[in-house]
Scaffold this active site. Structure first.
Site, short mmCIF file in Angstrom:
data_model
loop_
_atom_site.label_atom_id
_atom_site.label_comp_id
_atom_site.label_asym_id
_atom_site.label_seq_id
_atom_site.Cartn_x
_atom_site.Cartn_y
_atom_site.Cartn_z
N LYS A 201 -13.08 -1.27 -8.02
CA LYS A 201 -13.88 -0.07 -7.79
C LYS A 201 -13.21 1.16 -8.35
O LYS A 201 -13.86 2.20 -8.52
CB LYS A 201 -14.13 0.10 -6.29
CG LYS A 201 -12.87 0.18 -5.45
CD LYS A 201 -13.18 -0.03 -3.98
CE LYS A 201 -11.92 -0.11 -3.14
NZ LYS A 201 -12.18 -0.50 -1.75
N LYS B 294 -8.40 -7.49 -12.74
CA LYS B 294 -9.35 -7.72 -11.65
C LYS B 294 -10.48 -6.70 -11.71
O LYS B 294 -10.28 -5.56 -12.09
CB LYS B 294 -8.64 -7.60 -10.30
CG LYS B 294 -7.76 -8.79 -9.94
CD LYS B 294 -7.24 -8.69 -8.52
CE LYS B 294 -8.35 -8.88 -7.50
NZ LYS B 294 -7.84 -8.91 -6.11
N LYS C 251 0.81 -1.22 0.00
CA LYS C 251 0.00 0.00 0.00
C LYS C 251 0.85 1.26 0.00
O LYS C 251 0.48 2.26 -0.62
CB LYS C 251 -0.95 -0.01 1.21
CG LYS C 251 -2.05 -1.04 1.10
CD LYS C 251 -3.05 -0.92 2.24
CE LYS C 251 -4.20 -1.90 2.07
NZ LYS C 251 -5.23 -1.76 3.12
#
Length: 342
Positions: A197, A194, A111
Site C-alpha cells: 500500500k 511485495k 517496526k
C-alpha cells in the site's frame, strides 16, 4: 460453537494481498465458527495516524469485510475502540505480562527499527492488547499466519499466568487455527517486490476498492516476460515453487500465483493448464477471472464509501453485540483481581 476472534488494522488502502491473506479466509470461517471480526483501530495508533484518514480507513476495512461476503447477521463486525473492555483488560495484562516476554517480540524490533527509543510505549506493549482482544471474548481459536504465531504464544502465556496467579481456570488457552498458506502477492510492476500500500505507483497493486475497469487495466499492464509459460516440471516434489525458479521469472510466477489463488487451484493444476502458452492468452484469462472475483467487491466498496452512515450502523450494532459479550467477562476479571466495583 467454537469462537474465533480476528482483526485487520485500518492503516492504508487494502489490496489483493490483504484479501487473499485474511479477509477471504474470514468469509470461509463464518460457516463453521462463532466469528468476531474487529477493525483494530487501537492498534493502528501505536504509530501516527492522521485522524480524518483514520476514520475513513476504519470504514474502509469494515466495508471490505462486508463486500467480501462477511455476513453481519452471522458474525460480529465492529471497531475496537467502541468496546472499552479491550483497553481495560489490556492494562490488567500489562501487569501480568513480563518484560522478558515483550523483549522477545520480533515485530516490535522490525517496526521500531533503529529508532527504538523514539517508538511509542503503545507499540511496545501492543501484544498485550492483542491478548486482550482475544481473551475479552474467551475466544477458543485465532486464525494465524507465520507472522502472528509469536503473539498468539504470548496470549497463551498471559492466560496461563493469570490463571496461575489468581488460582483460577478463568481464561481458555487459545488454540491457533493454522490457515492455508496465502499466495505470495508481489507488485504488478516488479515481481521481486511485495505488493504494498506504500508503493507510490497505484499501478503496482490491485486495491480492494478497484472496480472492474481498473482491475482489467492493471492486469493488462502488469509486467511479464517474453518466454512461454512453464509447466509443472518446475515444481518441487510437493508441488511447491522453489525460490530459484521464482527468482528466475518473478513476474511470470507472480501472475500465475495470483491466478491460482483467485481460482482456488494448485500450482500443479495451473501450470498444467497453461504450459507452453503465450502470456498474451494467459493474461486475458487472468483478467477475466480477476474482474469476475474482485470487480464486484470494488464496486460495492465504492458504493459504501458514499454511504458512511450504513457502515457506521453496522459497526455500532456490532459494538453493541461485542460489548454484551465482553462486559460480563471484564467484570469477572475485575472481581478476580480484587477491584472494588459499584
Amino acid at each position: 460453537m467454537k469462537r474465533i476472534f480476528s482483526g485487520v488494522q485500518p492503516t492504508g488502502n487494502l489490496h489483493l494481498g490483504n484479501y487473499l491473506g485474511a479477509i477471504r479466509q474470514f468469509v470461509a470461517l463464518q460457516h463453521d465458527y462463532d466469528c468476531i471480526y474487529c477493525v483494530v483501530d487501537l492498534h493502528a495508533i501505536t504509530q501516527w495516524q492522521e485522524p480524518g484518514e483514520l476514520r475513513d480507513q476504519i470504514r474502509q476495512v469494515a466495508a471490505a469485510y462486508l463486500a467480501a461476503g462477511v455476513d453481519p447477521q452471522r458474525c460480529i463486525i465492529f471497531n475496537q475502540s467502541q468496546v472499552p473492555a479491550h483497553a481495560e483488560l489490556a492494562w490488567i495484562f500489562n501487569c501480568v505480562a513480563r518484560l522478558g516476554w515483550l523483549n522477545r517480540m520480533t515485530q516490535f524490533k522490525e517496526k521500531a527499527g533503529k529508532h527504538r527509543e523514539q517508538a511509542s510505549a503503545g507499540l511496545y506493549v501492543y501484544p498485550n492488547l492483542m491478548a486482550a482482544d482475544i481473551l475479552a471474548y474467551k475466544a477458543s481459536h485465532v486464525p494465524v499466519g507465520e507472522d502472528q504465531k509469536q503473539h498468539l504464544e504470548l496470549t497463551r502465556d498471559i492466560a496461563q499466568k493469570f490463571n496461575h496467579d489468581y488460582g483460577t481456570e478463568f481464561f481458555p488457552i487459545v488454540e491457533p487455527l493454522i490457515l492455508s498458506a496465502a499466495a505470495r502477492v508481489m507488485s504488478l510492476r516488479d515481481g521481486a517486490k511485495k505488493m504494498s500500500k506504500s508503493d507510490p505507483s497505484d499501478a503496482s497493486r490491485l486495491n480492494m476498492t478497484d472496480g472492474p475497469d481498473e482491475v482489467a487495466q492493471k492486469i493488462r499492464r502488469a509486467k511479464t516476460d517474453t518466454e512461454l509459460l512453464p509447466g509443472p516440471d518446475v515444481l518441487g516434489a510437493e508441488g511447491t515453487l522453489g525460490e530459484e525458479a521464482r527468482k528466475a521469472r518473478p513476474e511470470a510466477y507472480n501472475l500465475l500465483g495470483i491466478y491460482a489463488a483467485l481460482s482456488d487451484r494448485s500450482w500443479t493444476e495451473v501450470l498444467a493448464e497453461f504450459e507452453g502458452q503465450q502470456f498474451s492468452h494467459f493474461k486475458q484469462v487472468l483478467t477475466d477471472l480477476a474482474v469476475a472475483v474482485l470487480g464486484p467487491m470494488g464496486e460495492e466498496m465504492q458504493r459504501m464509501a458514499g454511504d458512511p452512515a450504513y457502515v457506521d450502523g453496522i459497526l455500532r450494532s456490532g459494538a453493541e453485540k461485542a460489548n454484551a459479550i465482553a462486559e460480563p467477562i471484564l467484570r469477572d476479571v475485575q472481581d478476580i483481581v480484587g477491584f472494588l466495583r459499584p
